[in-house]
Enzyme design. Structure first.
Site, PDB file in Angstrom:
ATOM      1  CG  ASP A 290     -53.658 -85.224 138.757  1.00 40.81           C
ATOM      2  OD1 ASP A 290     -52.442 -85.358 138.983  1.00 40.81           O
ATOM      3  OD2 ASP A 290     -54.529 -85.855 139.395  1.00 40.81           O
TER       4      ASP A 290
HETATM    5  C1  BGC Z   1     -52.491 -87.744 141.264  1.00 39.63           C
HETATM    6  C2  BGC Z   1     -52.383 -86.478 142.070  1.00 39.63           C
HETATM    7  C3  BGC Z   1     -50.946 -86.189 142.415  1.00 39.63           C
HETATM    8  C4  BGC Z   1     -50.124 -86.148 141.139  1.00 39.63           C
HETATM    9  C5  BGC Z   1     -48.669 -85.802 141.355  1.00 39.63           C
HETATM   10  C6  BGC Z   1     -51.497 -87.815 140.128  1.00 39.63           C
HETATM   11  O1  BGC Z   1     -51.460 -89.067 139.553  1.00 39.63           O
HETATM   12  O2  BGC Z   1     -53.797 -87.868 140.779  1.00 39.63           O
HETATM   13  O3  BGC Z   1     -53.174 -86.586 143.216  1.00 39.63           O
HETATM   14  O4  BGC Z   1     -50.855 -84.998 143.137  1.00 39.63           O
HETATM   15  O5  BGC Z   1     -50.204 -87.420 140.525  1.00 39.63           O
HETATM   16  O6  BGC Z   1     -47.978 -86.796 141.966  1.00 39.63           O
END
Ligand code: BGC
Length: 767
Positions: A290
């Site tokens: 993530d």
């Molecule tokens: C979130 C994810 C997301 C990623 C990219 C993160 O902060 O937890 O769910 O896909 O950002 O935007």
């Protein structure tokens, strides 16, 4: 303690669940891909291989704190494998052009985006979609989202989010399918199918990324990014199945979650990413971290950037989102002997395979067509579909005196801080929402009633009493401006408006950014300042309908006791306002059912229907009994149970009829029930089947959803609904993590929700 856990993990490898998957035969297509990639990799330097593991943000949508710098020059140097948050055919083409003309080996980039519940045409938030209990409908939302996103340059979505969650304090419950393993697993499957279709090389299908692997929804105290500590029983039976369902459905990628799992954060958790995901489940795609998940391991306390990057790679995490830990340290780790070239090769190969499967080596610009973007985004069909979908997700929680549906005549006063905003409608994670086709609630209601009824408006209150809280809850331009007049004046004006009307529609609840990422709350009631408005409106003696906006179950005991009608509308997307109008004025009969329990108060949370019985259960319907598992101050009952939702008509359920009272292995029995529409309106009903394993080698939940059917009935019409139950439906992971059905007695329950059920019983016999 550590030893015991390790032993259990070892047990997990040695048992039925843990057995390595047999190697499937290599098809001609795979062998062609393998040859192509092997030839390409033979030309790649170590730096170029590491470059493929680097995922940067294009920065158009702000979805995290850190930003990626020098992106164009990094692409030219072969230091980028993919970009996310960059859209439109023009901008995507520009970045792709650098990759395929300026980088030495001309390897195309993959383009990701958080396409979570629709793209420019935005559908209701996932928790709302789950409340439709309509799998074909949900699949179609993903299909439409993929069509629009792929027309705008995107070929990879960070969806579905399948984190089971039973804690309404956690803001991200809005992004998932709620508390239930079975419903969540069914939805996970259809979402993957909707995005990926049958053929990823088509230009209108996109690769899905199931997230957040794993157990992110069980963060302690409902606080985002917090630690998860969980038994293997709960993991395997309740929390892991939806991820597995998405993997089994062919999800091309998986996102590791931010949280610590039993002492090792998911991003660096080899047991999770390699042993469970690859060896036990046979996952063949790639894993991304993530957002800055790798560098956050430093804060978790696992070492410096070089150490955590090496550890993540070795754990089975192939792509590094935004941290650039892989880019800046892996080569040194290779020289230091901390990772091997095989580790790097393996990760690089999986990412190149994804690009190959998407057809990017054949045509790197296949998603870059301005013509498609013009023709296929926000089409009238998509907008109409968005309106239909939203109408299927609203949950009618209460309809005292059948106030609803409203008549399209007289005067309706629409009052509340959420009545006059359209930016709030799409909900969290709608980074691409296009508001040009979105209306505020007032506009939507006017649109639905035309000139048949008069619609008045007054703001009535601020979103929250506290200005800072309101500011924090309305980020990303979803501003709900503050009204700086004294509260009494604002309420006075609202009361005067209400007095001119026949009925009051109070548009209250959360703003869209009061749920979603980094939006956990310890107080899950309707903000007090809005409650005071509601009290004043009720005092006018006018009938009041509460239209409740929310991204989570709210504790609305007071509202439930005092307001005659409550329609829970979540955040309904691009066409939310029209859809609310359709339901309020009876053009659409509500049929949504809660995918997450509504508690009486926050102290009951986590609260879910499929709990264990305990050794000292409380009798159903009882409040407090000394020496029983309960609270002094509130009963154990939810305010609204899982699966609950009313209709403008009523349904009656006949008795549950089983085809046999014993079930033999390899055979099945049927459970039938007759459902009748006993009201005056045509309506849809979600008929729900639950079972209970009465005696097990491990304790089993008091109820588990095992099936559901959504049927439509005309007034007076009856339908016999049939469910088939086989041994497979009764399986669970036992203490040794073997997936088994144990002979013995089972209860079967069928009903309109998890509480109000009729029951029968059968025995699973040995032979
Ligand atoms: C979130 C994810 C997301 C990623 C990219 C993160 O902060 O937890 O769910 O896909 O950002 O935007």
């Amino acid at each position: 303690m550590k030893k015991a856990t390790t032993l259990l993990y070892i047990a997990a490898f040695c048992t039925g669940v843990a057995q390595a998957q047999p190697k499937p035969a290599v098809t001609a297509q795979q062998s062609k891909m393998n040859t192509f990639i092997s030839q390409l990799m033979a030309k790649m330097t170590v730096d170029e291989k590491i470059g493929q593991l680097n995922l940067v943000t294009g920065g158009e949508a702000k979805t995290g704190e850190a930003v990626s710098n020098g992106v164009e020059s990094k692409i030219a140097q072969g230091q980028v494998g993919g970009i996310f948050s960059l859209t439109t055919p023009g901008r995507v083409r520009q970045a792709q052009q650098i990759a395929v003309t300026k980088s030495r080996l001309k390897i195309p980039l993959i383009f990701g985006q958080d396409v979570i519940h629709g793209y420019k045409t935005t559908f209701p938030i996932p928790l709302a979609l789950a409340a439709s209990w309509d799998l074909p409908l949900i699949e179609k939302t993903a299909r439409v989202a993929a069509t629009e996103a792929s027309a705008d340059g995107i070929n990879w979505t960070f969806s579905p989010m399948v984190d089971v969650s039973r804690d309404a304090r956690w803001g991200r419950v809005s992004e998932g399918s709620g508390e239930d393993t079975y419903l969540g697993s069914q939805i996970a499957k259809v979402m993957v199918r909707g995005y990926q279709g049958d053929d990823l090389t088509e230009n209108n299908t996109i690769m899905s990324c199931v997230k957040h692997f794993a157990l992110y929804g069980a963060a302690e105290s409902g606080r985002d990014y917090n630690t998860t500590d969980m038994s293997l029983d709960r993991m395997y039976n309740d929390y892991l199945p939806p991820y597995k369902a998405a993997v089994d459905a062919g999800a091309g990628s998986v996102m590791a979650s931010f949280n610590d799992i039993n002492g090792v954060p998911a991003t660096a958790n080899k047991w999770l990413l390699t042993d469970v995901l690859r060896k036990q489940w046979g996952f063949k795609g790639f894993v991304t971290s993530d957002y800055t998940g790798v560098s956050e391991l430093i804060e978790h306390g696992l070492g410096d950037l070089q150490q955590v990057s090496a550890r993540s790679l070795k754990a089975g995490m192939e792509m590094d989102m935004v941290s650039e830990g892989y880019l800046t340290t892996l080569k040194k780790s290779l020289q230091d002997g901390k990772v091997t070239i095989a580790d790097i090769n393996n990760a690089c190969r999986l990412i190149l395979e994804a690009k190959y499967k998407l057809g990017l080596f054949d045509d790197p610009y296949k998603y870059c067509s301005e013509e498609r973007a013009k023709k296929e985004i926000l089409t009238p069909e998509h907008l109409k579909f968005a309106r239909d979908v939203a109408g299927q997700t609203f949950v009618l929680l209460k309809n005292g005196g059948n106030i609803l549906p409203l008549k399209k005549s007289g005067t309706v006063a629409v009052i509340g801080p959420l009545a006059n905003t359209k930016a709030n409608m799409p909900g969290t994670w709608s980074v691409n929402a296009d508001l040009s086709n979105t209306m505020s609630l007032i506009e939507g209601l006017k649109n639905v009633v035309g000139n048949k009824a008069n619609i008045l408006y007054s703001v009535g209150s601020n979103l929250t009493a506290d200005a800072t809280l309101q500011k924090n809850a309305t980020m990303f331009g979803r501003d709900i401006p503050r009204d700086n007049r004294p509260e009494e004046d604002i309420i006075k004006e609202a009361v005067a408006t209400a007095q001119k009307a026949d009925v009051v529609v109070a548009a209250l609840g959360e703003s869209s950014e009061m749920s979603g990422e980094s939006s956990s709350r310890t107080d899950i009631e309707v903000p007090e300042v809005q409650r005071r408005l509601l009290e004043a409106l009720l005092k006018t003696g006018k009938p009041v309908v509460l239209v409740l906006f929310t991204g989570r179950p709210l504790a609305i005991k007071w509202e439930s006791e005092n307001v005659p009608a409550i329609l829970n509308v979540w955040f309904g997307g691009t066409q939310a306002a029209n859809a609310i109008g359709d339901v309020l004025f009876g053009d659409v009969n509500p049929s949504g059912k809660l995918a997450m329990t509504f508690p009486q108060n926050v102290g009951q949370v986590p609260l879910y229907y499929s709990h264990k019985n305990t050794g000292r259960p409380l009798a159903q319907g009882a409040w407090f009994t000394k020496f029983r598992s309960n609270y002094l101050d509130v009963s154990n009952d939810p305010l609204y149970p899982f699966g609950f939702g009313l209709s403008y008509t009523t349904f009656s359920y006949g008795d549950v009829k089983l085809s046999s009272n014993s079930l033999r292995p390899g055979q099945s029995i049927t459970a039938k029930v007759t459902v009748t529409n006993t009201g005056k309106t045509e309506g849809k009903e979600v008929v729900q089947l639950y079972t209970r394993d009465l005696v097990g080698s491990s304790t089993r939940p008091v109820k588990e959803l095992k099936g559901f059917q959504k049927i439509s009935l005309k007034p007076g019409e009856s339908k016999e609904v049939t469910f088939t139950i086989s041994e497979n439906d009764l399986k669970f992971y036992n203490e040794a993590l073997k997936y088994v059905a144990e002979p013995g007695d089972f209860k079967v329950f069928i009903g309109p929700n998890s509480r109000d059920v009729k029951e029968s019983q059968f025995t699973l016999v040995n032979k």
